[in-house]
Write a protein that holds these residues in place. Structure first.
Motif, PDB file in Angstrom:
ATOM      1  N   HIS A  20       0.891  -1.133   0.003  1.00  0.00           N
ATOM      2  CA  HIS A  20       0.093  -0.067   0.087  1.00  0.00           C
ATOM      3  C   HIS A  20       0.876   1.125   0.091  1.00  0.00           C
ATOM      4  CE1 HIS A  20      -3.024  -2.882   1.188  1.00  0.00           C
ATOM      5  NE2 HIS A  20      -3.799  -2.050   0.702  1.00  0.00           N
ATOM      6  N   TRP A  21       0.966   1.876  -1.189  1.00  0.00           N
ATOM      7  CA  TRP A  21       2.033   3.180  -1.327  1.00  0.00           C
ATOM      8  C   TRP A  21       1.339   4.406  -1.240  1.00  0.00           C
ATOM      9  CZ3 TRP A  21       6.870   1.314  -2.005  1.00  0.00           C
ATOM     10  CH2 TRP A  21       6.986   0.163  -2.532  1.00  0.00           C
ATOM     11  N   LEU A  22       1.658   4.906   0.052  1.00  0.00           N
ATOM     12  CA  LEU A  22       1.422   6.372   0.441  1.00  0.00           C
ATOM     13  C   LEU A  22       2.026   7.380  -0.500  1.00  0.00           C
ATOM     14  CD1 LEU A  22      -0.191   7.991   2.439  1.00  0.00           C
ATOM     15  CD2 LEU A  22       1.943   8.089   3.913  1.00  0.00           C
ATOM     16  N   VAL A  23       1.092   8.181  -1.074  1.00  0.00           N
ATOM     17  CA  VAL A  23       1.365   9.316  -1.939  1.00  0.00           C
ATOM     18  C   VAL A  23       2.229  10.430  -0.893  1.00  0.00           C
ATOM     19  CG1 VAL A  23       0.973  10.831  -3.713  1.00  0.00           C
ATOM     20  CG2 VAL A  23       0.050   8.826  -3.689  1.00  0.00           C
ATOM     21  N   PRO A  35      12.183  23.797 -21.692  1.00  0.00           N
ATOM     22  CA  PRO A  35      11.675  24.250 -22.925  1.00  0.00           C
ATOM     23  C   PRO A  35      11.214  23.225 -23.544  1.00  0.00           C
ATOM     24  CG  PRO A  35      13.868  25.658 -22.557  1.00  0.00           C
ATOM     25  CD  PRO A  35      13.589  24.547 -21.530  1.00  0.00           C
ATOM     26  N   ARG A  36      11.630  21.912 -23.309  1.00  0.00           N
ATOM     27  CA  ARG A  36      11.143  20.746 -24.126  1.00  0.00           C
ATOM     28  C   ARG A  36      10.463  19.700 -23.626  1.00  0.00           C
ATOM     29  NH1 ARG A  36      16.031  22.536 -24.887  1.00  0.00           N
ATOM     30  NH2 ARG A  36      16.851  21.508 -22.855  1.00  0.00           N
ATOM     31  N   LEU A  37      10.364  19.758 -22.177  1.00  0.00           N
ATOM     32  CA  LEU A  37       9.783  18.627 -21.315  1.00  0.00           C
ATOM     33  C   LEU A  37       9.192  19.108 -19.816  1.00  0.00           C
ATOM     34  CD1 LEU A  37       9.425  15.597 -21.683  1.00  0.00           C
ATOM     35  CD2 LEU A  37      11.791  15.224 -20.269  1.00  0.00           C
ATOM     36  N   THR A  38       8.021  18.637 -19.614  1.00  0.00           N
ATOM     37  CA  THR A  38       7.704  18.733 -18.192  1.00  0.00           C
ATOM     38  C   THR A  38       7.710  17.161 -17.505  1.00  0.00           C
ATOM     39  OG1 THR A  38       5.833  20.326 -18.888  1.00  0.00           O
ATOM     40  CG2 THR A  38       5.651  19.018 -16.796  1.00  0.00           C
ATOM     41  N   THR A  39       8.573  17.206 -16.276  1.00  0.00           N
ATOM     42  CA  THR A  39       8.686  16.040 -15.670  1.00  0.00           C
ATOM     43  C   THR A  39       8.199  16.103 -14.350  1.00  0.00           C
ATOM     44  OG1 THR A  39      11.254  15.836 -16.748  1.00  0.00           O
ATOM     45  CG2 THR A  39      10.773  14.603 -14.586  1.00  0.00           C
ATOM     46  N   ARG A  40       7.299  15.238 -13.976  1.00  0.00           N
ATOM     47  CA  ARG A  40       6.607  14.917 -12.717  1.00  0.00           C
ATOM     48  C   ARG A  40       7.107  13.992 -11.931  1.00  0.00           C
ATOM     49  NH1 ARG A  40       0.486  15.004 -13.219  1.00  0.00           N
ATOM     50  NH2 ARG A  40       0.744  17.379 -13.226  1.00  0.00           N
ATOM     51  N   ARG A  41       7.529  14.402 -10.752  1.00  0.00           N
ATOM     52  CA  ARG A  41       8.418  13.340  -9.691  1.00  0.00           C
ATOM     53  C   ARG A  41       7.102  12.941  -8.552  1.00  0.00           C
ATOM     54  NH1 ARG A  41      13.741  13.472  -9.568  1.00  0.00           N
ATOM     55  NH2 ARG A  41      13.844  13.621  -7.156  1.00  0.00           N
ATOM     56  N   ILE A  42       6.823  11.896  -8.578  1.00  0.00           N
ATOM     57  CA  ILE A  42       6.076  11.437  -7.405  1.00  0.00           C
ATOM     58  C   ILE A  42       6.545  10.418  -6.534  1.00  0.00           C
ATOM     59  CG2 ILE A  42       3.832  10.295  -7.147  1.00  0.00           C
ATOM     60  CD1 ILE A  42       3.003  10.765  -9.909  1.00  0.00           C
ATOM     61  N   TRP A  43       6.639  10.845  -5.048  1.00  0.00           N
ATOM     62  CA  TRP A  43       7.538   9.929  -4.090  1.00  0.00           C
ATOM     63  C   TRP A  43       6.376   9.275  -3.536  1.00  0.00           C
ATOM     64  CZ3 TRP A  43      12.220   8.979  -3.922  1.00  0.00           C
ATOM     65  CH2 TRP A  43      13.081   9.930  -4.601  1.00  0.00           C
ATOM     66  N   LEU A  44       6.777   7.903  -3.223  1.00  0.00           N
ATOM     67  CA  LEU A  44       5.678   7.102  -2.489  1.00  0.00           C
ATOM     68  C   LEU A  44       6.291   6.171  -1.521  1.00  0.00           C
ATOM     69  CD1 LEU A  44       4.638   5.204  -5.862  1.00  0.00           C
ATOM     70  CD2 LEU A  44       3.396   7.027  -4.853  1.00  0.00           C
ATOM     71  N   TYR A  45       5.567   5.828  -0.390  1.00  0.00           N
ATOM     72  CA  TYR A  45       6.201   5.081   0.775  1.00  0.00           C
ATOM     73  C   TYR A  45       5.333   3.969   1.009  1.00  0.00           C
ATOM     74  CZ  TYR A  45       7.281   3.873   5.461  1.00  0.00           C
ATOM     75  OH  TYR A  45       7.705   3.298   6.656  1.00  0.00           O
ATOM     76  N   GLY A  46       6.114   2.963   0.745  1.00  0.00           N
ATOM     77  CA  GLY A  46       5.405   1.445   1.345  1.00  0.00           C
ATOM     78  C   GLY A  46       5.224   1.340   2.664  1.00  0.00           C
ATOM     79  N   THR A  47       3.953   1.284   3.089  1.00  0.00           N
ATOM     80  CA  THR A  47       3.419   1.174   4.597  1.00  0.00           C
ATOM     81  C   THR A  47       3.926  -0.134   5.299  1.00  0.00           C
ATOM     82  OG1 THR A  47       1.317   0.568   4.048  1.00  0.00           O
ATOM     83  CG2 THR A  47       1.694   2.699   4.194  1.00  0.00           C
ATOM     84  N   ALA A  48       4.067  -1.174   4.372  1.00  0.00           N
ATOM     85  CA  ALA A  48       4.617  -2.452   4.822  1.00  0.00           C
ATOM     86  C   ALA A  48       5.828  -2.561   4.483  1.00  0.00           C
ATOM     87  CB  ALA A  48       3.721  -3.622   4.186  1.00  0.00           C
ATOM     88  N   SER A  49       6.544  -2.396   3.490  1.00  0.00           N
ATOM     89  CA  SER A  49       7.866  -2.676   3.243  1.00  0.00           C
ATOM     90  C   SER A  49       9.089  -1.514   3.550  1.00  0.00           C
ATOM     91  CB  SER A  49       8.025  -2.550   1.574  1.00  0.00           C
ATOM     92  OG  SER A  49       7.841  -1.396   1.044  1.00  0.00           O
ATOM     93  N   GLY A  50       8.281  -0.342   3.920  1.00  0.00           N
ATOM     94  CA  GLY A  50       9.252   0.849   4.463  1.00  0.00           C
ATOM     95  C   GLY A  50      10.057   1.363   3.485  1.00  0.00           C
ATOM     96  N   ARG A  51       9.773   0.984   2.248  1.00  0.00           N
ATOM     97  CA  ARG A  51      10.414   1.472   0.671  1.00  0.00           C
ATOM     98  C   ARG A  51      10.049   3.091   0.571  1.00  0.00           C
ATOM     99  NH1 ARG A  51      11.617  -3.078  -3.492  1.00  0.00           N
ATOM    100  NH2 ARG A  51      12.490  -0.832  -4.347  1.00  0.00           N
TER     101      ARG A  51
END
Length: 450
Positions: free
Chosen positions: A263-266, A275-291
């Motif tokens: 279960h990955w928490l956002v 000028p060429r690209l939009t980059t979206r960074r989404i950090w997630l945290y695994g509530t069971a794995s701790g990753r």
């Protein structure tokens, strides 16, 4: 999300906006006045008809249970995703059951969602179908070898440029202007090494950029030289470091190893643009794995990426890690349920421990700009003209990056704290700490800071 009876908050909806202009325009459409025929379904659809400036109203629908995040459909001519009408509709829906009552979706909504589900199923079937791999593995190998040869030629040329700069003195960099760096970056693009090109452009922005710019230029030249040497001698490197070099140079990577279901928490979502690209960074945290894991999504210049995951939600899904030091970058695999609101918080650390974690990461990847960390019990405090996060129970602090100190999110953080300790998630690097999300010391939802 509607399957579980959970509606997004207004902050989570506004987090979807591609820019501040859309956020402001969408907020104006978040009341019932311009809307008619609104509704929502248990399957995650929200729809409505919005009066426009012309004579024809706009049909708007959102699939909140989309396979890779929300999906949007609107008859307006806007090229932004989501458009202001989709944002206004979601804001209306977030206000409660009465604004978008549960019911059966109109035919035009059902047809759109059915088409989306069919396309997703076909895509998943095609990705796993036998024979979906390379048609000619030998040809793919030869293409990879030719690209490696071009990158090697580009890295060798770049080494000569850096040597010329040091022989003539760093002061000449300011006199040469940006054109020389842009020409060098273009040569790296020709060599199919976009990572080297990006770092060269960053070098070109340093001369004359403020106090101590020669020091910063020399530091960045040293890192670029180290990356060049890493590529030229990659066969001698440990596999994890060699993978980091390949990624930094700009070679694409694919997930390796078994997927991890959790279960990955956002934790955060923010965009960076060039000028060429939009980059979206989404950090997630695994509530069971701790990753802690990083999802990257891309959009053409001026357009928001399709993948959207508002802060505070959690998704039951599989993630597959890419190779490289830390294996933090991941790809999103199968999702087993729509994202739901989750009030869990990641465990935190002190500012001293955060600095030590970044230092340890540099041993595996010397080009790492920052690492994701959650700080426990810190207080935002001014430090002259700058700001820092100070440990409430200690005598250490982390300075905020200059960019973070100039964002509106800083004042949101200060207001949330009010002088009391807070929990803050962000990125810790050699320039300082960039806060992205914060939680109050007591009960309360996550507050987005970017």
């Amino acid at each position: 999300m509607t399957q579980q009876g959970v509606r997004w908050t207004a902050d989570q909806v506004l987090a979807l906006a591609p820019d501040s202009t859309s956020r402001k325009a969408g907020s104006k459409l978040g009341s019932a006045d311009p809307w008619s025929g609104t509704g929502s379904s248990r399957e995650g659809a929200v729809w409505g008809v919005c009066e426009g400036s012309g004579g024809t109203p706009y049909r708007t629908a959102v699939d909140t249970a989309g396979g890779t995040g929300p999906a949007y459909r609107c008859s307006c001519p806007s090229r932004k995703f989501p458009c202001k009408h989709a944002l206004g509709l979601l804001l209306l829906w977030s206000g409660g059951e009465g604004a978008a009552p549960a019911g059966r979706a109109p035919d035009w909504v059902e047809q759109w969602i059915a088409g989306r589900r069919r396309t997703q199923a076909e895509g998943e079937a095609g990705a796993t179908a036998p024979g979906s791999g390379p048609v000619d593995p030998e040809a793919a190998r030869r293409r990879a070898e030719r690209r490696a040869e071009r990158i090697t030629a580009g890295a060798t040329e770049l080494e000569e440029r850096l040597a010329d700069l040091l022989r003539s003195g760093l002061a000449t960099a300011e006199q040469s202007g940006y054109a020389l760096w842009e020409e060098t970056a273009a040569r790296m693009v020709d060599a199919q090494a976009p990572g080297l090109a990006s770092r060269v452009r960053e070098l070109g922005a340093l001369p004359g950029s403020g106090p101590d710019w020669p020091v910063r230029l020399l530091e960045e030249c040293a890192l670029l030289h180290l990356l060049d040497q890493g590529w030229l001698h990659r066969e001698r490197l440990p596999e994890a470091l060699a993978a980091a070099v390949r990624a930094r140079v700009g070679l694409p990577t694919s997930p390796t190893g078994p997927p991890v279901r959790d279960h990955w928490l956002v934790l955060s979502q923010h965009d960076t643009q060039d000028p060429r690209l939009t980059t979206r960074r989404i950090w997630l945290y695994g509530t069971a794995s701790g990753r802690t894991a990083l999802l990257l999504s891309y959009g053409a210049a001026g357009r928001a990426p399709e993948l959207t995951l508002p802060v505070g939600l959690a998704l039951d899904a599989e993630l597959s890690a890419h190779p490289g030091a830390g294996r933090q970058r991941v790809s999103l695999g199968e999702q087993f349920a729509p994202p739901v609101l989750n009030r869990a918080r990641p465990p935190g650390m002190t500012t001293t421990e955060a600095t030590a974690r970044y230092g340890e990461t540099l041993r595996q990847d010397p080009w790492q700009d920052s690492v994701p960390v959650t700080l426990d019990d810190v207080v935002p405090t001014p430090d002259g003209e700058a700001w820092q996060l100070a440990d409430a129970e200690g005598d250490t602090a982390l300075p905020l990056t200059p960019a973070a100190a100039s964002r509106p999110g800083l004042w949101r953080l200060v207001a949330l704290s009010g002088g009391a300790p807070v929990k803050v998630f962000g990125e810790c690097g050699h320039r300082g700490f960039t806060p992205l999300t914060a939680w109050p010391s007591g009960p309360g939802e996550a507050v987005r800071l970017c």
